[in-house]
Design a protein around this motif. Structure first.
Motif, mmCIF file in Angstrom:
data_model
loop_
_atom_site.group_PDB
_atom_site.id
_atom_site.type_symbol
_atom_site.label_atom_id
_atom_site.label_comp_id
_atom_site.label_asym_id
_atom_site.label_seq_id
_atom_site.Cartn_x
_atom_site.Cartn_y
_atom_site.Cartn_z
ATOM 1 N N GLU A 237 0.861 -1.178 0.000
ATOM 2 C CA GLU A 237 0.000 0.000 0.000
ATOM 3 C C GLU A 237 0.895 1.224 0.000
ATOM 4 O O GLU A 237 1.944 1.238 0.648
ATOM 5 N N PHE A 238 0.508 2.205 -0.786
ATOM 6 C CA PHE A 238 1.245 3.459 -0.814
ATOM 7 C C PHE A 238 0.265 4.547 -0.400
ATOM 8 O O PHE A 238 -0.690 4.853 -1.114
ATOM 9 N N ALA A 239 0.462 5.117 0.798
ATOM 10 C CA ALA A 239 -0.439 6.142 1.308
ATOM 11 C C ALA A 239 0.096 7.519 0.930
ATOM 12 O O ALA A 239 1.294 7.788 1.049
ATOM 13 N N PHE A 240 -0.799 8.400 0.478
ATOM 14 C CA PHE A 240 -0.371 9.720 0.043
ATOM 15 C C PHE A 240 -0.309 10.681 1.210
ATOM 16 O O PHE A 240 -1.160 10.661 2.099
ATOM 17 N N PRO A 241 0.667 11.563 1.205
ATOM 18 C CA PRO A 241 0.824 12.519 2.313
ATOM 19 C C PRO A 241 -0.247 13.600 2.255
ATOM 20 O O PRO A 241 -0.844 13.851 1.220
ATOM 21 N N VAL A 242 -0.475 14.216 3.396
ATOM 22 C CA VAL A 242 -1.369 15.361 3.445
ATOM 23 C C VAL A 242 -0.520 16.586 3.150
ATOM 24 O O VAL A 242 0.161 17.117 4.012
ATOM 25 N N ALA A 243 -0.540 17.041 1.915
ATOM 26 C CA ALA A 243 0.325 18.140 1.516
ATOM 27 C C ALA A 243 -0.271 18.857 0.324
ATOM 28 O O ALA A 243 -1.035 18.286 -0.447
ATOM 29 N N GLN A 244 0.078 20.131 0.181
ATOM 30 C CA GLN A 244 -0.399 20.924 -0.942
ATOM 31 C C GLN A 244 0.467 20.619 -2.162
ATOM 32 O O GLN A 244 1.389 21.350 -2.494
ATOM 33 N N GLN A 245 0.164 19.543 -2.834
ATOM 34 C CA GLN A 245 0.938 19.144 -3.998
ATOM 35 C C GLN A 245 0.081 18.268 -4.895
ATOM 36 O O GLN A 245 -1.030 17.876 -4.542
ATOM 37 N N ALA A 246 0.599 18.004 -6.082
ATOM 38 C CA ALA A 246 -0.074 17.084 -7.005
ATOM 39 C C ALA A 246 0.934 16.045 -7.451
ATOM 40 O O ALA A 246 2.150 16.278 -7.413
ATOM 41 N N CYS A 247 0.449 14.886 -7.865
ATOM 42 C CA CYS A 247 1.325 13.785 -8.241
ATOM 43 C C CYS A 247 0.878 13.151 -9.548
ATOM 44 O O CYS A 247 -0.322 12.975 -9.775
ATOM 45 N N LEU A 248 1.828 12.802 -10.374
ATOM 46 C CA LEU A 248 1.589 11.972 -11.542
ATOM 47 C C LEU A 248 2.178 10.608 -11.228
ATOM 48 O O LEU A 248 3.381 10.485 -11.017
ATOM 49 N N LEU A 249 1.339 9.587 -11.174
ATOM 50 C CA LEU A 249 1.797 8.228 -10.893
ATOM 51 C C LEU A 249 1.738 7.423 -12.186
ATOM 52 O O LEU A 249 0.659 7.269 -12.768
ATOM 53 N N TYR A 250 2.860 6.927 -12.615
ATOM 54 C CA TYR A 250 2.946 6.167 -13.862
ATOM 55 C C TYR A 250 3.296 4.719 -13.536
ATOM 56 O O TYR A 250 4.299 4.448 -12.872
ATOM 57 N N VAL A 251 2.452 3.790 -13.992
ATOM 58 C CA VAL A 251 2.704 2.374 -13.735
ATOM 59 C C VAL A 251 3.593 1.842 -14.860
ATOM 60 O O VAL A 251 3.137 1.626 -15.978
ATOM 61 N N LEU A 252 4.846 1.657 -14.529
ATOM 62 C CA LEU A 252 5.835 1.205 -15.511
ATOM 63 C C LEU A 252 5.725 -0.294 -15.753
ATOM 64 O O LEU A 252 5.872 -0.774 -16.888
ATOM 65 N N LYS A 253 5.457 -1.047 -14.686
ATOM 66 C CA LYS A 253 5.282 -2.501 -14.803
ATOM 67 C C LYS A 253 4.175 -2.936 -13.851
ATOM 68 O O LYS A 253 3.984 -2.348 -12.794
ATOM 69 N N GLY A 254 3.472 -4.005 -14.239
ATOM 70 C CA GLY A 254 2.414 -4.526 -13.387
ATOM 71 C C GLY A 254 1.149 -3.702 -13.474
ATOM 72 O O GLY A 254 0.926 -2.950 -14.426
ATOM 73 N N GLU A 255 0.319 -3.810 -12.452
ATOM 74 C CA GLU A 255 -0.938 -3.076 -12.367
ATOM 75 C C GLU A 255 -1.112 -2.570 -10.949
ATOM 76 O O GLU A 255 -0.613 -3.164 -9.997
ATOM 77 N N ALA A 256 -1.823 -1.460 -10.826
ATOM 78 C CA ALA A 256 -2.078 -0.910 -9.497
ATOM 79 C C ALA A 256 -3.525 -0.452 -9.425
ATOM 80 O O ALA A 256 -4.208 -0.309 -10.438
ATOM 81 N N GLN A 257 -3.968 -0.203 -8.210
ATOM 82 C CA GLN A 257 -5.350 0.193 -7.981
ATOM 83 C C GLN A 257 -5.361 1.375 -7.019
ATOM 84 O O GLN A 257 -4.807 1.311 -5.922
ATOM 85 N N TYR A 258 -5.970 2.458 -7.471
ATOM 86 C CA TYR A 258 -6.088 3.652 -6.633
ATOM 87 C C TYR A 258 -7.443 3.621 -5.947
ATOM 88 O O TYR A 258 -8.464 3.382 -6.579
ATOM 89 N N GLU A 259 -7.434 3.861 -4.655
ATOM 90 C CA GLU A 259 -8.678 3.747 -3.904
ATOM 91 C C GLU A 259 -8.833 4.899 -2.933
ATOM 92 O O GLU A 259 -7.998 5.124 -2.058
ATOM 93 N N ALA A 260 -9.891 5.660 -3.124
ATOM 94 C CA ALA A 260 -10.308 6.676 -2.166
ATOM 95 C C ALA A 260 -11.801 6.447 -1.966
ATOM 96 O O ALA A 260 -12.210 5.418 -1.466
ATOM 97 N N GLU A 261 -12.654 7.356 -2.430
ATOM 98 C CA GLU A 261 -14.096 7.112 -2.397
ATOM 99 C C GLU A 261 -14.482 6.121 -3.488
ATOM 100 O O GLU A 261 -15.316 5.254 -3.298
ATOM 101 N N ASN A 262 -13.848 6.274 -4.638
ATOM 102 C CA ASN A 262 -14.089 5.314 -5.720
ATOM 103 C C ASN A 262 -12.782 4.609 -6.063
ATOM 104 O O ASN A 262 -11.725 4.948 -5.557
#
Length: 281
Positions: A26-51
């Motif tokens: 699990e990769f938890a995102f920090p509480v910070a004023q920033q934005a992130c681009l997450l690129y899946v180079l290999k495998g698959e991932a699942q982002y989960e918040a409300e949806n």
């Protein structure tokens, strides 16, 4: 489980990171004023918040990292993933773009609270990410001048993708955070040619949660309420304008003239053309 982790800083803050993981992770995102681009180079991932959003290989996810509780985890329990993260810090962006921020950071004219967007497989972004791998292997060559160029490059590439409108909504929140109410978003979207799923994205809810919230506020289903409002608007335009029926249909959010005609007849007992003729008698 994290197998390997590397990062490169720009002006003392994380700019690019490369994470190699295997289930469970699990990769938890920090509480910070920033934005992130997450690129899946290999495998698959699942982002989960409300949806929940599935991110396959060579796809990326852009999100603001303002709210807590957002996590990225494996979508396939039998395989690992390799993820590259590019982070956008408002203070660094202001420093890099001293005179004026690019348009993609300016507030959009869309009424939406959308904070995450999946970016379709884009060849240029894929090549950009592959280019970053060189600096993870040769970190001594990643000086500030090079990293500034790489930051400007990804901003330019994002502004030119097919998802540029969504990207602008998310990135502009770094500098002009605007929170709209649920009703404001619904009323501003009534006559757009979008469906329930896109409306749910605008309010950062899953489709099921969106429908529950909608019924609580409007005592109706989204489909029925929106259709009724669109037909009422169409009837009004038919009475006060000489615009073509097909143009009125599109302006009111209907993308199928035949469906519009049938729906209008069901509600008013006449086709749009006959409705207009009766009003003028």
């Amino acid at each position: 489980m994290v197998i390997d982790y590397k990062k490169i800083d720009l002006f003392g803050k994380s700019f690019i990171q490369k994470v190699v993981v295997k289930p469970p992770f699990e990769f938890a995102f920090p509480v910070a004023q920033q934005a992130c681009l997450l690129y899946v180079l290999k495998g698959e991932a699942q982002y989960e918040a409300e949806n929940q959003i599935d991110v396959p290989t060579n796809y990326s996810l852009l999100l603001n990292c303002i709210n807590p509780g957002k996590q990225l985890h494996e979508s396939n329990a039998n395989s690992g993933s390799e993820i590259v993260i590019v982070t956008f810090h408002p203070d660094i962006l202001k420093k890099v773009y001293e005179r004026e921020l690019p348009l993609i950071f300016h507030p959009s004219n869309k009424v939406t609270n959308q904070s995450v967007g999946k970016i379709n497989n884009d060849f240029l972004i894929q090549k950009y990410i592959e280019g970053l791998l060189f600096y993870f292997e040769n970190p001594s060559l990643a000086n500030d001048e090079i990293l500034i160029l790489k930051l400007k490059e990804i901003v330019l590439l994002l502004s030119q993708t097919r998802d540029a409108a969504t990207i602008q909504v998310i990135l502009s929140q770094l500098f002009s955070p605007t929170i709209y109410t649920f009703k404001q978003i619904i009323e501003a979207s009534l006559f757009l040619q979008i469906g329930v799923e896109e409306l749910a994205q605008k309010v950062n809810l899953s489709v099921s949660s969106f429908k529950r919230e909608f019924r609580k506020l409007y005592n109706d289903t989204p489909a029925n309420y929106i259709k009724t409002k669109r037909l009422e608007k169409a009837a009004e335009l038919l009475s006060i304008s000489n615009a073509r029926v097909t143009d009125i249909a599109f302006d009111c959010g209907f993308n199928d003239p035949a469906n519009f005609t049938k729906s209008f007849h069901d509600k008013y007992g006449a086709t749009p053309t006959n409705y207009r003729i009766k009003l003028k008698k």
